[in-house]
Design an enzyme around this catalytic site. Structure first.
Site, PDB file in Angstrom:
ATOM      1  N   SER A  90      17.730  35.721  38.019  1.00 37.96           N
ATOM      2  CA  SER A  90      18.379  36.499  37.148  1.00 37.96           C
ATOM      3  C   SER A  90      17.862  36.050  35.711  1.00 37.96           C
ATOM      4  O   SER A  90      18.128  37.035  34.360  1.00 37.96           O
ATOM      5  CB  SER A  90      19.630  37.173  37.648  1.00 37.96           C
ATOM      6  OG  SER A  90      20.157  36.198  36.867  1.00 37.96           O
ATOM      7  N   LYS A 133      24.738  33.616  31.958  1.00 37.27           N
ATOM      8  CA  LYS A 133      24.262  35.019  31.675  1.00 37.27           C
ATOM      9  C   LYS A 133      23.663  34.398  30.461  1.00 37.27           C
ATOM     10  O   LYS A 133      25.045  32.987  29.832  1.00 37.27           O
ATOM     11  CB  LYS A 133      24.926  36.210  31.934  1.00 37.27           C
ATOM     12  CG  LYS A 133      25.235  37.438  33.471  1.00 37.27           C
ATOM     13  CD  LYS A 133      23.250  36.907  34.128  1.00 37.27           C
ATOM     14  CE  LYS A 133      23.839  37.955  34.911  1.00 37.27           C
ATOM     15  NZ  LYS A 133      22.020  38.138  35.973  1.00 37.27           N
TER      16      LYS A 133
END
Length: 226
Positions: A90, A133
């Site tokens: 990701s 993230k």
């Protein structure tokens, strides 16, 4: 005759006394030997005791060293350093699957997170999980996503770190970031399950574990994360 008898008695007495004295001296020498032996035994016992004490000191030294090492590792692991392995893609190409890295738990103790920081945090929809993230929106900002472009308070955000042109989750979305919270997304927007899709959209500051810092494995990817 009496004279001879007297001399004989004197010689006899002298011999008896002389023998007695000799026997006494011999006994004293034997007693001295015993004393010397007792001293040697005491010295040997002392040496044995000293060896026991030295062994105890050495064992205690090792125990203390191990205890201090254990405490130091515990403190570093739980309060200073994050040691993480990222299993998904990701965050490609910034962080690749199976990358192992260190992070800093103290990064935001005396400062605030900034846009572009890569952070470790507890996933808002399930805090048993930990995610990594990139911070996109800061507290109080409006984040708009439209046609695969991100706008912060109406100004387009430059994102040179993206893996590729994204076609999934391209908007239109609008997010109003609450105070004390952050809006985050992955660099690989086509596969990242990030704040665009969460029920609990924002990451509270107190849920941030720390900032990603340095990839140490694989060796051909060693370097600072940015």
């Amino acid at each position: 005759m009496e004279s001879q008898k007297g001399m004989s008695d004197i010689n006899k007495n002298f011999t008896e006394e002389d023998e007695v004295d000799f026997i006494d001296l011999e006994s004293e020498e034997l007693e001295d030997d015993r004393i010397f032996k007792d001293i040697d035994e005491v010295l040997e016992e002392d040496e044995v005791e000293e060896e026991k004490i030295d062994i105890k000191k050495e064992i205690l030294s090792w125990v203390l060293t191990l205890a201090v090492t254990f405490v130091l590792i515990f403190v570093l692991k739980n309060y200073v350093i994050i040691n993480a392995m990222v299993p998904t893609g990701s965050m490609e190409n910034t962080i690749m699957p199976e990358d192992q890295m260190f992070g800093n738990r103290l990064a935001y103790v005396f400062s605030e997170p900034e846009r572009g920081d890569i952070i470790f945090f507890y996933y808002p929809d399930d805090e048993k999980q930990k995610f990594v993230k990139r911070i996109i929106g800061l507290p109080g900002e409006t984040v708009t996503i439209e046609n695969a472009k991100v706008y912060i308070n109406g100004v387009e955000l430059e994102e040179p770190y993206l893996k590729e042109t994204w076609v999934n989750g391209t908007g239109p979305y609008e997010f109003h970031v609450p105070e004390g919270c952050y809006f985050v997304m992955g660099d690989n927007r086509n596969t990242s399950q990030d704040a665009r899709y969460w029920r609990n959209t924002y990451v509270a500051k107190e849920k941030i574990i720390g900032q990603a810092g340095f990839i140490y494995y694989p060796f051909d990817r060693i370097g600072v994360v940015k």
